[in-house]
Design a protein around this motif. Structure first.
Motif, PDB file in Angstrom:
ATOM      1  N   CYS A  37      -7.584  16.087   1.283  1.00  0.00           N
ATOM      2  CA  CYS A  37      -7.895  14.669   1.032  1.00  0.00           C
ATOM      3  C   CYS A  37      -6.990  13.753   1.855  1.00  0.00           C
ATOM      4  O   CYS A  37      -6.631  12.654   1.429  1.00  0.00           O
ATOM      5  N   ASN A  38      -6.595  14.249   3.034  1.00  0.00           N
ATOM      6  CA  ASN A  38      -5.846  13.455   4.021  1.00  0.00           C
ATOM      7  C   ASN A  38      -4.420  13.107   3.626  1.00  0.00           C
ATOM      8  O   ASN A  38      -3.860  12.130   4.126  1.00  0.00           O
ATOM      9  N   ALA A  39      -3.810  13.866   2.733  1.00  0.00           N
ATOM     10  CA  ALA A  39      -2.409  13.596   2.379  1.00  0.00           C
ATOM     11  C   ALA A  39      -1.496  14.526   3.173  1.00  0.00           C
ATOM     12  O   ALA A  39      -1.901  15.612   3.576  1.00  0.00           O
ATOM     13  N   PHE A  40      -0.274  14.061   3.399  1.00  0.00           N
ATOM     14  CA  PHE A  40       0.732  14.897   4.063  1.00  0.00           C
ATOM     15  C   PHE A  40       2.046  14.767   3.307  1.00  0.00           C
ATOM     16  O   PHE A  40       2.292  13.755   2.649  1.00  0.00           O
ATOM     17  N   PRO A  41       2.895  15.805   3.368  1.00  0.00           N
ATOM     18  CA  PRO A  41       4.107  15.796   2.540  1.00  0.00           C
ATOM     19  C   PRO A  41       5.237  14.911   3.059  1.00  0.00           C
ATOM     20  O   PRO A  41       5.390  14.726   4.267  1.00  0.00           O
ATOM     21  N   VAL A  42       5.996  14.386   2.123  1.00  0.00           N
ATOM     22  CA  VAL A  42       7.215  13.634   2.443  1.00  0.00           C
ATOM     23  C   VAL A  42       8.311  14.103   1.494  1.00  0.00           C
ATOM     24  O   VAL A  42       8.073  14.342   0.309  1.00  0.00           O
ATOM     25  N   LYS A  43       9.509  14.278   2.043  1.00  0.00           N
ATOM     26  CA  LYS A  43      10.667  14.634   1.211  1.00  0.00           C
ATOM     27  C   LYS A  43      11.215  13.336   0.632  1.00  0.00           C
ATOM     28  O   LYS A  43      11.644  12.458   1.377  1.00  0.00           O
ATOM     29  N   ARG A  44      11.182  13.212  -0.675  1.00  0.00           N
ATOM     30  CA  ARG A  44      11.637  11.959  -1.309  1.00  0.00           C
ATOM     31  C   ARG A  44      13.149  11.867  -1.308  1.00  0.00           C
ATOM     32  O   ARG A  44      13.845  12.859  -1.424  1.00  0.00           O
ATOM     33  N   GLY A  45      13.631  10.624  -1.161  1.00  0.00           N
ATOM     34  CA  GLY A  45      15.072  10.378  -1.225  1.00  0.00           C
ATOM     35  C   GLY A  45      15.796  10.687   0.071  1.00  0.00           C
ATOM     36  O   GLY A  45      17.000  10.527   0.169  1.00  0.00           O
ATOM     37  N   LEU A  46      15.064  11.140   1.080  1.00  0.00           N
ATOM     38  CA  LEU A  46      15.678  11.456   2.370  1.00  0.00           C
ATOM     39  C   LEU A  46      14.935  10.693   3.455  1.00  0.00           C
ATOM     40  O   LEU A  46      13.823  10.257   3.263  1.00  0.00           O
ATOM     41  N   SER A  47      15.577  10.555   4.590  1.00  0.00           N
ATOM     42  CA  SER A  47      14.865   9.997   5.737  1.00  0.00           C
ATOM     43  C   SER A  47      14.121  11.167   6.369  1.00  0.00           C
ATOM     44  O   SER A  47      14.715  11.976   7.075  1.00  0.00           O
ATOM     45  N   ASP A  48      12.854  11.295   6.064  1.00  0.00           N
ATOM     46  CA  ASP A  48      12.066  12.427   6.530  1.00  0.00           C
ATOM     47  C   ASP A  48      11.423  12.072   7.874  1.00  0.00           C
ATOM     48  O   ASP A  48      10.370  11.433   7.934  1.00  0.00           O
ATOM     49  N   ARG A  49      12.083  12.478   8.960  1.00  0.00           N
ATOM     50  CA  ARG A  49      11.617  12.129  10.307  1.00  0.00           C
ATOM     51  C   ARG A  49      10.217  12.660  10.601  1.00  0.00           C
ATOM     52  O   ARG A  49       9.428  12.007  11.274  1.00  0.00           O
ATOM     53  N   GLU A  50       9.934  13.849  10.099  1.00  0.00           N
ATOM     54  CA  GLU A  50       8.613  14.445  10.341  1.00  0.00           C
ATOM     55  C   GLU A  50       7.521  13.587   9.696  1.00  0.00           C
ATOM     56  O   GLU A  50       6.478  13.329  10.290  1.00  0.00           O
ATOM     57  N   ALA A  51       7.768  13.110   8.464  1.00  0.00           N
ATOM     58  CA  ALA A  51       6.790  12.259   7.772  1.00  0.00           C
ATOM     59  C   ALA A  51       6.626  10.926   8.514  1.00  0.00           C
ATOM     60  O   ALA A  51       5.512  10.412   8.630  1.00  0.00           O
ATOM     61  N   LEU A  52       7.733  10.383   9.022  1.00  0.00           N
ATOM     62  CA  LEU A  52       7.661   9.121   9.775  1.00  0.00           C
ATOM     63  C   LEU A  52       6.815   9.306  11.036  1.00  0.00           C
ATOM     64  O   LEU A  52       5.962   8.473  11.359  1.00  0.00           O
ATOM     65  N   ARG A  53       7.041  10.408  11.729  1.00  0.00           N
ATOM     66  CA  ARG A  53       6.264  10.694  12.949  1.00  0.00           C
ATOM     67  C   ARG A  53       4.780  10.867  12.624  1.00  0.00           C
ATOM     68  O   ARG A  53       3.914  10.368  13.345  1.00  0.00           O
ATOM     69  N   THR A  54       4.498  11.566  11.517  1.00  0.00           N
ATOM     70  CA  THR A  54       3.100  11.786  11.115  1.00  0.00           C
ATOM     71  C   THR A  54       2.412  10.460  10.805  1.00  0.00           C
ATOM     72  O   THR A  54       1.287  10.219  11.237  1.00  0.00           O
ATOM     73  N   GLY A  55       3.103   9.588  10.064  1.00  0.00           N
ATOM     74  CA  GLY A  55       2.548   8.270   9.725  1.00  0.00           C
ATOM     75  C   GLY A  55       2.225   7.449  10.966  1.00  0.00           C
ATOM     76  O   GLY A  55       1.140   6.858  11.072  1.00  0.00           O
ATOM     77  N   LEU A  56       3.149   7.433  11.930  1.00  0.00           N
ATOM     78  CA  LEU A  56       2.933   6.674  13.171  1.00  0.00           C
ATOM     79  C   LEU A  56       1.773   7.269  13.974  1.00  0.00           C
ATOM     80  O   LEU A  56       0.980   6.534  14.567  1.00  0.00           O
ATOM     81  N   LYS A  57       1.661   8.591  13.968  1.00  0.00           N
ATOM     82  CA  LYS A  57       0.581   9.279  14.699  1.00  0.00           C
ATOM     83  C   LYS A  57      -0.783   8.897  14.099  1.00  0.00           C
ATOM     84  O   LYS A  57      -1.744   8.632  14.825  1.00  0.00           O
ATOM     85  N   ILE A  58      -0.858   8.868  12.786  1.00  0.00           N
ATOM     86  CA  ILE A  58      -2.103   8.492  12.095  1.00  0.00           C
ATOM     87  C   ILE A  58      -2.549   7.097  12.545  1.00  0.00           C
ATOM     88  O   ILE A  58      -3.713   6.869  12.875  1.00  0.00           O
ATOM     89  N   LEU A  59      -1.584   6.158  12.580  1.00  0.00           N
ATOM     90  CA  LEU A  59      -1.899   4.786  12.983  1.00  0.00           C
ATOM     91  C   LEU A  59      -2.284   4.712  14.459  1.00  0.00           C
ATOM     92  O   LEU A  59      -3.244   4.034  14.829  1.00  0.00           O
ATOM     93  N   LYS A  60      -1.546   5.428  15.289  1.00  0.00           N
ATOM     94  CA  LYS A  60      -1.804   5.414  16.738  1.00  0.00           C
ATOM     95  C   LYS A  60      -3.191   5.967  17.057  1.00  0.00           C
ATOM     96  O   LYS A  60      -3.856   5.531  17.997  1.00  0.00           O
ATOM     97  N   GLU A  61      -3.633   6.928  16.259  1.00  0.00           N
ATOM     98  CA  GLU A  61      -4.952   7.534  16.474  1.00  0.00           C
ATOM     99  C   GLU A  61      -6.089   6.671  15.915  1.00  0.00           C
ATOM    100  O   GLU A  61      -7.247   7.061  15.932  1.00  0.00           O
ATOM    101  N   GLY A  62      -5.737   5.485  15.394  1.00  0.00           N
ATOM    102  CA  GLY A  62      -6.763   4.553  14.925  1.00  0.00           C
ATOM    103  C   GLY A  62      -7.263   4.796  13.524  1.00  0.00           C
ATOM    104  O   GLY A  62      -8.363   4.378  13.157  1.00  0.00           O
ATOM    105  N   ASN A  63      -6.444   5.470  12.699  1.00  0.00           N
ATOM    106  CA  ASN A  63      -6.837   5.761  11.321  1.00  0.00           C
ATOM    107  C   ASN A  63      -6.167   4.800  10.338  1.00  0.00           C
ATOM    108  O   ASN A  63      -5.348   3.973  10.721  1.00  0.00           O
ATOM    109  N   VAL A  64      -6.521   4.960   9.063  1.00  0.00           N
ATOM    110  CA  VAL A  64      -5.943   4.133   7.994  1.00  0.00           C
ATOM    111  C   VAL A  64      -4.859   4.926   7.280  1.00  0.00           C
ATOM    112  O   VAL A  64      -5.090   6.049   6.830  1.00  0.00           O
TER     113      VAL A  64
END
Length: 193
Positions: A79-106
């Motif tokens: 259902c289009n979700a991806f994991p994030v480690k809570r309470g930490l600066s999760d660089r992988e999650a940040l990169r994934t979020g930016l990639k989603i936006l760059k690819e023209g998604n919501v």
């Protein structure tokens, strides 16, 4: 039909009449391009309600623990979700979020980071400002308003995209951008309560 579309249609037929969900401002939702959708967070069902009422599929971050639960983890991922480690600066999650936006998604975010126990809008975390500043996505404020009670009306309000030009030009801090986003969500709540 994708799994997301199938799951959305099934959940829509149950939740929409149960909570008498009404979508307001759907015309404000950009039809294409990257969209950062930022909403208040009053109930655990918010991602589902916002997701079924939105005119486009939404990608969400979900706490890492959810993905470790048998069956549920696989469903959440489909259902289009991806994991994030809570309470930490999760660089992988940040990169994934930016990639989603760059690819023209919501990409859907709840800037408060957690559900409000009182129903009042809390302080937004800098993550929303980070994604808004580091991408060229349109930023759409959203408000979920009403009680999650059977057959009582629940509203999902989509505001007009926030003008981010000045903030991006002056390289405003992530916190300043988040404050702007939260103030727009607050206006929607006040206007439609």
């Amino acid at each position: 039909m994708t799994f997301y579309a199938f799951a959305r249609s099934v959940v829509y037929t149950v939740f929409k009449p149960w909570y008498r969900v009404e979508a307001i401002g759907v015309e404000n939702f950009p039809k294409e391009g990257g969209v950062l959708l930022c909403s208040n967070h009053i109930h655990n069902f918010d991602p589902i309600i916002v997701g079924i009422m939105a005119p486009r599929p939404i990608h969400y971050m979900a706490k890492e623990e959810v993905f470790n639960v048998p069956v549920l983890g696989a469903i959440v991922r489909k259902c289009n979700a991806f994991p994030v480690k809570r309470g930490l600066s999760d660089r992988e999650a940040l990169r994934t979020g930016l990639k989603i936006l760059k690819e023209g998604n919501v990409f859907g975010l709840f800037p408060e980071g957690t559900r409000s126990k009182t129903g009042e809008l809390g302080k937004g975390l800098s993550g929303a400002g980070f994604f808004a500043s580091r991408s060229e996505a349109q930023v759409v404020p959203c408000a979920v308003i009403g009680p999650y009670k059977s057959f009582k009306k629940l509203k999902v309000v989509y505001g007009k995209p926030i003008d981010m030009d000045e903030m991006r030009k002056t390289k405003a801090s992530a916190d300043q951008v988040t404050e702007l986003i939260m103030s727009e969500i607050h206006k929607l709540i006040k206007e439609h309560q």
